[in-house]
Design a protein around this motif. Structure first.
Motif, PDB file in Angstrom:
ATOM      1  N   VAL A  39       0.855  -1.183   0.000  1.00  0.00           N
ATOM      2  CA  VAL A  39       0.000   0.000   0.000  1.00  0.00           C
ATOM      3  C   VAL A  39       0.900   1.245   0.000  1.00  0.00           C
ATOM      4  O   VAL A  39       1.964   1.230   0.613  1.00  0.00           O
ATOM      5  CB  VAL A  39      -0.901  -0.025   1.265  1.00  0.00           C
ATOM      6  CG1 VAL A  39      -1.630   1.289   1.455  1.00  0.00           C
ATOM      7  CG2 VAL A  39      -1.866  -1.197   1.168  1.00  0.00           C
ATOM      8  N   ILE A  40       0.478   2.298  -0.683  1.00  0.00           N
ATOM      9  CA  ILE A  40       1.258   3.548  -0.658  1.00  0.00           C
ATOM     10  C   ILE A  40       0.782   4.375   0.534  1.00  0.00           C
ATOM     11  O   ILE A  40      -0.424   4.568   0.707  1.00  0.00           O
ATOM     12  CB  ILE A  40       1.066   4.342  -1.964  1.00  0.00           C
ATOM     13  CG1 ILE A  40       1.418   3.454  -3.165  1.00  0.00           C
ATOM     14  CG2 ILE A  40       1.897   5.617  -1.951  1.00  0.00           C
ATOM     15  CD1 ILE A  40       1.187   4.116  -4.520  1.00  0.00           C
ATOM     16  N   ASP A  41       1.716   4.855   1.364  1.00  0.00           N
ATOM     17  CA  ASP A  41       1.260   5.542   2.578  1.00  0.00           C
ATOM     18  C   ASP A  41       0.647   6.900   2.239  1.00  0.00           C
ATOM     19  O   ASP A  41       0.885   7.459   1.161  1.00  0.00           O
ATOM     20  CB  ASP A  41       2.381   5.613   3.623  1.00  0.00           C
ATOM     21  CG  ASP A  41       3.177   6.890   3.584  1.00  0.00           C
ATOM     22  OD1 ASP A  41       3.478   7.429   4.653  1.00  0.00           O
ATOM     23  OD2 ASP A  41       3.513   7.342   2.463  1.00  0.00           O
ATOM     24  N   ALA A  42      -0.184   7.389   3.172  1.00  0.00           N
ATOM     25  CA  ALA A  42      -1.042   8.538   2.846  1.00  0.00           C
ATOM     26  C   ALA A  42      -0.273   9.792   2.426  1.00  0.00           C
ATOM     27  O   ALA A  42      -0.603  10.394   1.397  1.00  0.00           O
ATOM     28  CB  ALA A  42      -1.988   8.819   4.004  1.00  0.00           C
ATOM     29  N   PRO A  43       0.762  10.224   3.157  1.00  0.00           N
ATOM     30  CA  PRO A  43       1.469  11.428   2.707  1.00  0.00           C
ATOM     31  C   PRO A  43       2.116  11.244   1.327  1.00  0.00           C
ATOM     32  O   PRO A  43       2.198  12.194   0.542  1.00  0.00           O
ATOM     33  CB  PRO A  43       2.552  11.622   3.778  1.00  0.00           C
ATOM     34  CG  PRO A  43       2.050  10.879   4.974  1.00  0.00           C
ATOM     35  CD  PRO A  43       1.259   9.724   4.446  1.00  0.00           C
ATOM     36  N   THR A  44       2.537  10.028   1.033  1.00  0.00           N
ATOM     37  CA  THR A  44       3.141   9.771  -0.276  1.00  0.00           C
ATOM     38  C   THR A  44       2.071   9.868  -1.364  1.00  0.00           C
ATOM     39  O   THR A  44       2.298  10.449  -2.436  1.00  0.00           O
ATOM     40  CB  THR A  44       3.859   8.397  -0.273  1.00  0.00           C
ATOM     41  OG1 THR A  44       4.864   8.420   0.758  1.00  0.00           O
ATOM     42  CG2 THR A  44       4.518   8.093  -1.605  1.00  0.00           C
ATOM     43  N   ILE A  45       0.883   9.333  -1.081  1.00  0.00           N
ATOM     44  CA  ILE A  45      -0.249   9.481  -2.024  1.00  0.00           C
ATOM     45  C   ILE A  45      -0.552  10.971  -2.237  1.00  0.00           C
ATOM     46  O   ILE A  45      -0.734  11.424  -3.380  1.00  0.00           O
ATOM     47  CB  ILE A  45      -1.517   8.763  -1.476  1.00  0.00           C
ATOM     48  CG1 ILE A  45      -1.405   7.248  -1.666  1.00  0.00           C
ATOM     49  CG2 ILE A  45      -2.798   9.304  -2.113  1.00  0.00           C
ATOM     50  CD1 ILE A  45      -1.723   6.751  -3.073  1.00  0.00           C
ATOM     51  N   ASP A  46      -0.578  11.739  -1.156  1.00  0.00           N
ATOM     52  CA  ASP A  46      -0.848  13.178  -1.291  1.00  0.00           C
ATOM     53  C   ASP A  46       0.209  13.852  -2.160  1.00  0.00           C
ATOM     54  O   ASP A  46      -0.115  14.721  -2.979  1.00  0.00           O
ATOM     55  CB  ASP A  46      -0.878  13.854   0.091  1.00  0.00           C
ATOM     56  CG  ASP A  46      -2.121  13.451   0.877  1.00  0.00           C
ATOM     57  OD1 ASP A  46      -3.070  12.939   0.237  1.00  0.00           O
ATOM     58  OD2 ASP A  46      -2.133  13.621   2.108  1.00  0.00           O
ATOM     59  N   GLY A  47       1.457  13.444  -1.966  1.00  0.00           N
ATOM     60  CA  GLY A  47       2.548  13.997  -2.785  1.00  0.00           C
ATOM     61  C   GLY A  47       2.330  13.700  -4.260  1.00  0.00           C
ATOM     62  O   GLY A  47       2.620  14.533  -5.126  1.00  0.00           O
ATOM     63  N   ILE A  48       1.802  12.513  -4.561  1.00  0.00           N
ATOM     64  CA  ILE A  48       1.546  12.162  -5.966  1.00  0.00           C
ATOM     65  C   ILE A  48       0.414  13.037  -6.516  1.00  0.00           C
ATOM     66  O   ILE A  48       0.512  13.602  -7.609  1.00  0.00           O
ATOM     67  CB  ILE A  48       1.207  10.662  -6.131  1.00  0.00           C
ATOM     68  CG1 ILE A  48       2.388   9.792  -5.663  1.00  0.00           C
ATOM     69  CG2 ILE A  48       0.863  10.344  -7.586  1.00  0.00           C
ATOM     70  CD1 ILE A  48       2.147   8.288  -5.717  1.00  0.00           C
ATOM     71  N   LYS A  49      -0.641  13.184  -5.718  1.00  0.00           N
ATOM     72  CA  LYS A  49      -1.776  14.004  -6.176  1.00  0.00           C
ATOM     73  C   LYS A  49      -1.317  15.410  -6.540  1.00  0.00           C
ATOM     74  O   LYS A  49      -1.728  15.984  -7.541  1.00  0.00           O
ATOM     75  CB  LYS A  49      -2.830  14.106  -5.069  1.00  0.00           C
ATOM     76  CG  LYS A  49      -3.648  12.832  -4.925  1.00  0.00           C
ATOM     77  CD  LYS A  49      -4.744  13.016  -3.883  1.00  0.00           C
ATOM     78  CE  LYS A  49      -5.540  11.734  -3.709  1.00  0.00           C
ATOM     79  NZ  LYS A  49      -6.233  11.664  -2.425  1.00  0.00           N
ATOM     80  N   LYS A  50      -0.456  15.941  -5.687  1.00  0.00           N
ATOM     81  CA  LYS A  50      -0.009  17.323  -5.857  1.00  0.00           C
ATOM     82  C   LYS A  50       0.889  17.497  -7.075  1.00  0.00           C
ATOM     83  O   LYS A  50       0.864  18.533  -7.730  1.00  0.00           O
ATOM     84  CB  LYS A  50       0.787  17.698  -4.599  1.00  0.00           C
ATOM     85  CG  LYS A  50       0.595  19.112  -4.153  1.00  0.00           C
ATOM     86  CD  LYS A  50       1.359  19.285  -2.874  1.00  0.00           C
ATOM     87  CE  LYS A  50       0.993  20.510  -2.129  1.00  0.00           C
ATOM     88  NZ  LYS A  50       1.562  20.418  -0.767  1.00  0.00           N
TER      89      LYS A  50
END
Ligand code: ATP
Ligand code: MG
Length: 405
Positions: free
Chosen positions: A176-187
């Motif tokens: 699973v990709i951790d939440a802050p890393t997912i947010d970094g991708i979104k941004k």
């Protein structure tokens, strides 16, 4: 953590690391091979990182090859095997969101590990089995987590390919990709456009061939990363259709990957060409995928006759059947192989007459007529209307000449 017994792939490389250490430098196995050792997965290549500068490596070992000396990579040749070693380095610049403007060789392992993408890829392993873990990569391996080293926003800003690597590893390892890393991708998703398509393509292919491709694809869709891939913008619903297929698709090669994507996006064997060109696949892939699309279509229509089998050939039929099975259109694999094996010929070259024989013996002139006649003869042989004998074919060719001429 100490690994008592390293997998056998490391054994022949251990003396090489020892020799670097004996000369007063540090040397470690790094990257994917360490991660895969701890996961108990198959290891395909080993990377070695060292505090020794390239010139120092070259003075320690008699036989070396400069494989990428400007990046610090030298290959050591030892007992017929090559070991790539790369000097510890830091990277800076990244003005273009992809390549560092400069790399600087450093003596410290920790600086080298800091530039790596994810904590699970930032582990180092000494020749004696000791694991160096500065970012809790071991914890993330246990938790099955993909987590950027440091601030995800900064790291994806430095190198946008890392976002594709994140979703690729999510599939490859079923993590699973951790939440802050997912947010970094979104941004930062839009920065993917700066990356050479070929590099994005390799990661997408690995995603589709991983353990849990639906998870990786889901991440691509939810983060918006897909929008910055060639020809995917506006295709969220169509791509999401693939997710309905539960745990993935068990694809075996990249031709199957592209076949599936084209079919899911509703592209026929002509339309797929432009799409695949945007993705910069090879011409060979384009040829195979066209065959896959047509064969899958025939399977779907229950029209996989001798002609369609002949047109597709092997292994296109096998690839097509793998893709068709995702939609429930597949045919029995054994029957498919049997029917294919029983074709009277598998290639026009196997026809008992060739152009020369038709010109010399059947009096047909070179030109479009000759091509048409060969095509018709092939069709009649493939569909068992005529046996593949030279005399029969020559006679038939003369008839065709009368009919067509
Ligand atoms: P694979 O099993 O697919 O080879 P890998 O982790 O070995 O996975 P590589 O692309 O071979 O991946 O890269 C080797 C190592 O180099 C990675 O483990 C990581 O530490 C580092 N690395 C590779 N690409 C990047 C990148 N774009 N940004 C930061 N570090 C990277
Ligand atoms: Mg690797």
């Amino acid at each position: 953590m100490i690994i008592e017994k390293l997998p056998s792939i490391f054994e022949p490389a251990r003396p090489v690391l020892q020799k670097i250490e004996d000369a007063g430098f540090e040397a470690y196995f790094v990257g994917g091979c360490v991660r895969d050792t701890i996961l108990g997965d198959e290891i395909h290549d080993i990377d070695i990182a060292t505090s020794a500068y390239p010139s120092e490596i070259k003075s320690i070992f008699k036989r070396t090859v400069d494989t990428g000396i400007e990046h610090g990579t030298v290959m050591i040749l030892d007992h017929g095997t090559g070991y790539e070693t790369t000097t510890f380095r830091t990277e800076s610049g990244y003005q273009d969101y992809r390549r560092p403007d400069s790399v600087t060789f450093v003596r410290s392992l920790s600086e080298d590990l800091q530039r790596r993408d994810f904590t699970i890829n930032a582990l180092a392993l000494r020749e004696n089995g000791e694991v160096v873990d500065l970012f809790d990569g071991l914890g993330d391996l246990k938790r099955h987590l993909i987590r950027a080293v440091g601030d995800p926003n900064e790291r994806f800003n430095e190198d946008a390919l890392r976002m594709m690597r994140a979703v690729r590893f999510a599939s490859k390892l079923d993590f699973v990709i951790d939440a802050p890393t997912i947010d970094g991708i979104k941004k930062n998703a839009h920065l993917l456009e700066k990356i050479a398509v070929e590099r994005t393509r390799v990661e997408l292919e690995k995603l589709f061939l991983g353990q849990n491709p639906t998870a990786g694809l889901k991440d691509m869709l939810e983060t918006g990363l897909y929008q910055y891939c060639p020809e995917f913008a506006g295709k969220k619903d169509q791509l999401a259709g693939l997710l309905l297929n539960g745990n993935g698709w068990n694809l075996k090669n990249t031709d199957q990957v592209w076949g599936l994507l084209c079919i899911q996006l509703g592209l026929d064997s002509k339309q797929c060409v432009g799409f695949l060109k945007k993705w910069k696949t090879s011409n060979d892939t384009i040829k195979q995928v066209k065959g896959i699309i047509e064969a899958v279509d025939a399977m779907h229509r229950h029209a996989l006759d001798a002609e369609a089998l002949f047109a597709a050939g092997w292994p296109v039929l096998e690839d097509a059947n793998a893709v068709a099975s995702i939609y429930g259109w597949q045919v029995n694999t054994e029957e498919l192989r049997n029917e294919y094996d029983n074709l009277p010929i598998k290639d026009t070259k196997e026809l008992a007459v060739d152009g020369r024989a038709l010109i010399q013996t059947a009096g047909i002139k070179p030109g479009p007529m000759l091509g048409k006649i060969i095509k018709q003869l092939t069709h009649e042989v493939v569909t068992s209307r005529i046996d593949n004998y030279r005399d029969l074919l020559l006679k038939r060719a003369e008839e065709l000449k009368q009919e067509k001429g």
